[in-house]
Design a protein around this motif. Structure first.
Motif, PDB file in Angstrom:
ATOM      1  N   MET A 356       0.838  -1.186   0.000  1.00 45.25           N
ATOM      2  CA  MET A 356       0.000   0.000   0.000  1.00 45.25           C
ATOM      3  C   MET A 356       0.877   1.241   0.000  1.00 45.25           C
ATOM      4  O   MET A 356       1.939   1.266   0.619  1.00 45.25           O
ATOM      5  N   ALA A 357       0.422   2.291  -0.699  1.00 40.90           N
ATOM      6  CA  ALA A 357       1.169   3.537  -0.803  1.00 40.90           C
ATOM      7  C   ALA A 357       0.312   4.689  -0.297  1.00 40.90           C
ATOM      8  O   ALA A 357      -0.909   4.568  -0.160  1.00 40.90           O
ATOM      9  N   SER A 358       0.950   5.805  -0.025  1.00 36.79           N
ATOM     10  CA  SER A 358       0.222   6.964   0.475  1.00 36.79           C
ATOM     11  C   SER A 358      -0.449   7.744  -0.643  1.00 36.79           C
ATOM     12  O   SER A 358      -1.402   8.486  -0.410  1.00 36.79           O
ATOM     13  N   ARG A 359       0.046   7.571  -1.876  1.00 40.85           N
ATOM     14  CA  ARG A 359      -0.448   8.379  -2.996  1.00 40.85           C
ATOM     15  C   ARG A 359      -1.316   7.544  -3.928  1.00 40.85           C
ATOM     16  O   ARG A 359      -0.995   6.404  -4.269  1.00 40.85           O
ATOM     17  N   LEU A 360      -2.418   8.132  -4.350  1.00 39.54           N
ATOM     18  CA  LEU A 360      -3.307   7.496  -5.318  1.00 39.54           C
ATOM     19  C   LEU A 360      -2.754   7.692  -6.722  1.00 39.54           C
ATOM     20  O   LEU A 360      -2.407   8.802  -7.114  1.00 39.54           O
ATOM     21  N   THR A 361      -2.667   6.616  -7.481  1.00 31.52           N
ATOM     22  CA  THR A 361      -2.288   6.687  -8.891  1.00 31.52           C
ATOM     23  C   THR A 361      -3.561   6.583  -9.705  1.00 31.52           C
ATOM     24  O   THR A 361      -4.278   5.584  -9.636  1.00 31.52           O
ATOM     25  N   LEU A 362      -3.852   7.622 -10.474  1.00 29.78           N
ATOM     26  CA  LEU A 362      -5.148   7.725 -11.143  1.00 29.78           C
ATOM     27  C   LEU A 362      -4.990   8.467 -12.453  1.00 29.78           C
ATOM     28  O   LEU A 362      -4.331   9.501 -12.521  1.00 29.78           O
ATOM     29  N   GLY A 363      -5.584   7.931 -13.525  1.00 28.67           N
ATOM     30  CA  GLY A 363      -5.604   8.679 -14.769  1.00 28.67           C
ATOM     31  C   GLY A 363      -5.609   7.799 -16.001  1.00 28.67           C
ATOM     32  O   GLY A 363      -5.321   6.598 -15.946  1.00 28.67           O
ATOM     33  N   TYR A 364      -5.976   8.419 -17.124  1.00 24.47           N
ATOM     34  CA  TYR A 364      -5.937   7.737 -18.404  1.00 24.47           C
ATOM     35  C   TYR A 364      -4.500   7.569 -18.869  1.00 24.47           C
ATOM     36  O   TYR A 364      -3.633   8.409 -18.588  1.00 24.47           O
ATOM     37  N   ARG A 365      -4.252   6.487 -19.600  1.00 21.55           N
ATOM     38  CA  ARG A 365      -2.925   6.219 -20.157  1.00 21.55           C
ATOM     39  C   ARG A 365      -3.064   5.809 -21.622  1.00 21.55           C
ATOM     40  O   ARG A 365      -3.898   4.969 -21.961  1.00 21.55           O
ATOM     41  N   GLU A 366      -2.221   6.387 -22.471  1.00 19.74           N
ATOM     42  CA  GLU A 366      -2.102   5.912 -23.847  1.00 19.74           C
ATOM     43  C   GLU A 366      -0.793   5.142 -23.922  1.00 19.74           C
ATOM     44  O   GLU A 366       0.292   5.723 -24.008  1.00 19.74           O
ATOM     45  N   ALA A 367      -0.903   3.831 -23.843  1.00 19.87           N
ATOM     46  CA  ALA A 367       0.262   2.970 -23.667  1.00 19.87           C
ATOM     47  C   ALA A 367       0.643   2.294 -24.976  1.00 19.87           C
ATOM     48  O   ALA A 367      -0.199   2.005 -25.826  1.00 19.87           O
ATOM     49  N   VAL A 368       1.937   2.022 -25.092  1.00 22.91           N
ATOM     50  CA  VAL A 368       2.468   1.252 -26.210  1.00 22.91           C
ATOM     51  C   VAL A 368       3.051  -0.037 -25.658  1.00 22.91           C
ATOM     52  O   VAL A 368       3.831  -0.011 -24.692  1.00 22.91           O
ATOM     53  N   ALA A 369       2.672  -1.165 -26.234  1.00 24.08           N
ATOM     54  CA  ALA A 369       3.270  -2.442 -25.836  1.00 24.08           C
ATOM     55  C   ALA A 369       4.667  -2.524 -26.431  1.00 24.08           C
ATOM     56  O   ALA A 369       4.840  -2.418 -27.646  1.00 24.08           O
ATOM     57  N   VAL A 370       5.655  -2.674 -25.569  1.00 24.39           N
ATOM     58  CA  VAL A 370       7.042  -2.715 -26.052  1.00 24.39           C
ATOM     59  C   VAL A 370       7.512  -4.135 -26.312  1.00 24.39           C
ATOM     60  O   VAL A 370       8.638  -4.343 -26.774  1.00 24.39           O
ATOM     61  N   ALA A 371       6.680  -5.113 -26.003  1.00 22.88           N
ATOM     62  CA  ALA A 371       7.036  -6.509 -26.216  1.00 22.88           C
ATOM     63  C   ALA A 371       5.769  -7.322 -26.438  1.00 22.88           C
ATOM     64  O   ALA A 371       4.681  -6.918 -26.012  1.00 22.88           O
ATOM     65  N   PRO A 372       5.893  -8.478 -27.067  1.00 22.99           N
ATOM     66  CA  PRO A 372       4.728  -9.353 -27.201  1.00 22.99           C
ATOM     67  C   PRO A 372       4.408 -10.042 -25.890  1.00 22.99           C
ATOM     68  O   PRO A 372       5.280 -10.262 -25.055  1.00 22.99           O
ATOM     69  N   SER A 373       3.144 -10.342 -25.694  1.00 24.96           N
ATOM     70  CA  SER A 373       2.702 -11.116 -24.537  1.00 24.96           C
ATOM     71  C   SER A 373       1.418 -11.825 -24.938  1.00 24.96           C
ATOM     72  O   SER A 373       1.010 -11.794 -26.119  1.00 24.96           O
ATOM     73  N   LEU A 374       0.780 -12.441 -23.978  1.00 23.20           N
ATOM     74  CA  LEU A 374      -0.471 -13.129 -24.265  1.00 23.20           C
ATOM     75  C   LEU A 374      -1.459 -12.239 -25.011  1.00 23.20           C
ATOM     76  O   LEU A 374      -2.043 -12.645 -26.022  1.00 23.20           O
ATOM     77  N   LEU A 375      -1.662 -11.004 -24.535  1.00 25.16           N
ATOM     78  CA  LEU A 375      -2.680 -10.115 -25.101  1.00 25.16           C
ATOM     79  C   LEU A 375      -2.114  -9.010 -25.983  1.00 25.16           C
ATOM     80  O   LEU A 375      -2.900  -8.249 -26.576  1.00 25.16           O
ATOM     81  N   THR A 376      -0.803  -8.858 -26.060  1.00 26.29           N
ATOM     82  CA  THR A 376      -0.217  -7.719 -26.771  1.00 26.29           C
ATOM     83  C   THR A 376       0.728  -8.186 -27.871  1.00 26.29           C
ATOM     84  O   THR A 376       1.284  -9.288 -27.822  1.00 26.29           O
TER      85      THR A 376
END
Length: 445
Positions: A356-376
């Protein structure tokens, strides 16, 4: 067929949108109407209360996550067979992605051509309510403000002053709710406590909200306003249009129960359209995966609240750790798959220890998959959302996703695990890949 519809909005968070929206859904259902509940934005918790009030799935409408062009089709899909739809907004009416109005409540209201009811917290003001409502009614010409519900009104005299002031705006008052601390929903570090964790208490809360709105608001006037919404062009969204069914009815086990309450209804619909036999399991209570499990989907929720119980259920942790099929996990799922959560042992399939952390991480992200995986696949772009108050230390050296000011995630040929929440209506290939990989786990295509 036209579905009558209303958007319940507010000048800001904390004004009473959820109280009014949930209560309105419950009150209309008590009249014998079939009500379709919706929520603007990526919120998972409010739709749980909406679903309880409506007796049908609460659904999200988020132009950022699902795409602007899919909002009306997703609405038509979710509202099929309903007499009326209630759409709860997010934040303030015009608050959108970053400093824009994109994905705001106003944006969705325009995409749905739906009239807006503004919930105004009238505490500590009287005549100023009119200035506020006038501003919201005229700020964007494309938004049709059809009425106001005054919340937290203190007395008959307070109500009289507010009503008199609002006459000059031409916006009708459709409800007046008095201060009532008995209907306040309990909260914790990420907002309201999910309805699924509260059991019968949540049911009683929803009943009280329905009674409150029924006696405080003009339901007939609200229904007349909803009926002014015009037809929406185009067909409803259909999950079968976006995936191809595989043979064999593979069992996809989906985590549920009190620790894993965050999900979008369209995820399961896409899995089924792709040929999966969906089976829900509870990592808190069950000691084995469903019979014949060929793939796992472990979504979001509050594992940090239930860490001791998750750790204590050693048979289930061992079953997940020993599972060799494909696993898709996000946020809570990531925490459950990692080595430890707040010094309690988890499944150990993903490197790292979460706290657990003291700060909330919140927001939209436009992400790029840098490697292949099951879903990417490497180079693919994903629009997602972060919403957590934990951090992961000692995680993978090479993250799966990167965005402008961050990185996250673990990936392999059979696992995708990340803090990133995706809406699969915007990324239906995720459902296709999970189900297809359950038949041939080593194939990345």
């Amino acid at each position: 067929m036209v579905t009558p519809r209303l958007v319940i909005a507010a000048p800001s968070s904390g004004s009473g949108k959820t109280t009014v929206a949930t209560g309105l859904i419950a009150a209309l259902r008590a009249r014998g109407l079939e009500v379709s509940p919706h929520k603007v934005g990526p919120d998972y918790i409010d739709p749980g209360y909406h679903s309880l009030a409506a007796g049908r799935p609460g659904r999200n409408l988020d132009p950022w996550l699902a795409g602007e062009g899919r909002i009306a089709p997703l609405f038509l899909h979710g509202a099929a067979g309903a007499d009326v739809a209630v759409i709860e907004g997010v934040m303030g009416l015009f608050d959108g992605q970053g400093d824009t109005g994109f994905a705001s409540t106003a944006h969705v209201a325009e995409l749905l051509a739906a009239p807006v009811v503004l919930v105004v917290d009238a505490a500590r003001q009287s005549r100023s309510v009119a200035a506020l409502v006038h501003g919201f009614a005229t700020f964007e010409p494309g938004v049709r403000l059809g009425g106001v519900v005054l919340n937290r009104v203190g007395s008959d005299r307070h109500e009289e002053l507010c009503r008199s002031a609002l006459e000059s705006t031409g916006v009708p008052v459709l409800g007046v709710i008095r201060r009532d601390d008995a209907v306040v929903n309990p909260s914790r570090h990420l907002g309201l406590i999910p309805a699924a964790e509260r059991g019968p208490e949540a049911v009683r809360t929803v009943e009280r909200l329905g009674e409150l709105v029924a006696r405080s608001c003009d339901l007939d006037a609200l229904l007349r306003l909803a009926a002014t919404a015009p037809p929406l062009p185009g067909p409803a969204w259909n999950p079968a249009d976006h995936v191809m069914p595989v043979d064999g009815d593979p069992v996809v086990a989906v985590a549920g129960g009190a620790a894993f309450t965050f999900s979008y209804a369209e995820h399961v619909e896409l899995l089924r359209a792709a040929g999966a036999d969906v089976a829900v399991f509870d990592p808190l209570r069950d000691e084995a995966l469903p019979d014949g499990t060929a793939a796992l989907l472990i979504g979001g929720g509050f594992p940090e609240v239930h860490a001791a119980e998750l750790a204590a259920n050693e048979p289930m942790r061992d079953a997940v750790a020993a599972f060799r099929g494909p696993i898709a996990a996000e946020c809570a799922g990531l925490l459950y798959l990692c080595e430890e959560l707040d010094d309690r042992r988890m499944c150990g399939l993903v490197p790292g220890r979460a706290r657990m952390a003291s700060r909330l991480t919140l927001g939209y992200r436009e992400a790029v998959a840098v490697a292949p995986s099951l879903l990417t696949r490497a180079g693919e772009r994903f629009r997602g959302h972060e919403f957590h108050r934990t951090t992961l230390a000692g995680g993978p050296q090479e993250p799966l996703f990167r965005w402008r000011d961050g990185a996250d995630g673990f990936g392999s040929d059979r696992i995708t695990a990340s803090y990133l929440h995706l809406h699969w209506a915007g990324h239906p290939e995720a459902a296709q890949r999970l189900v297809s990989s359950s038949r041939s786990p080593s194939v990345l295509r």
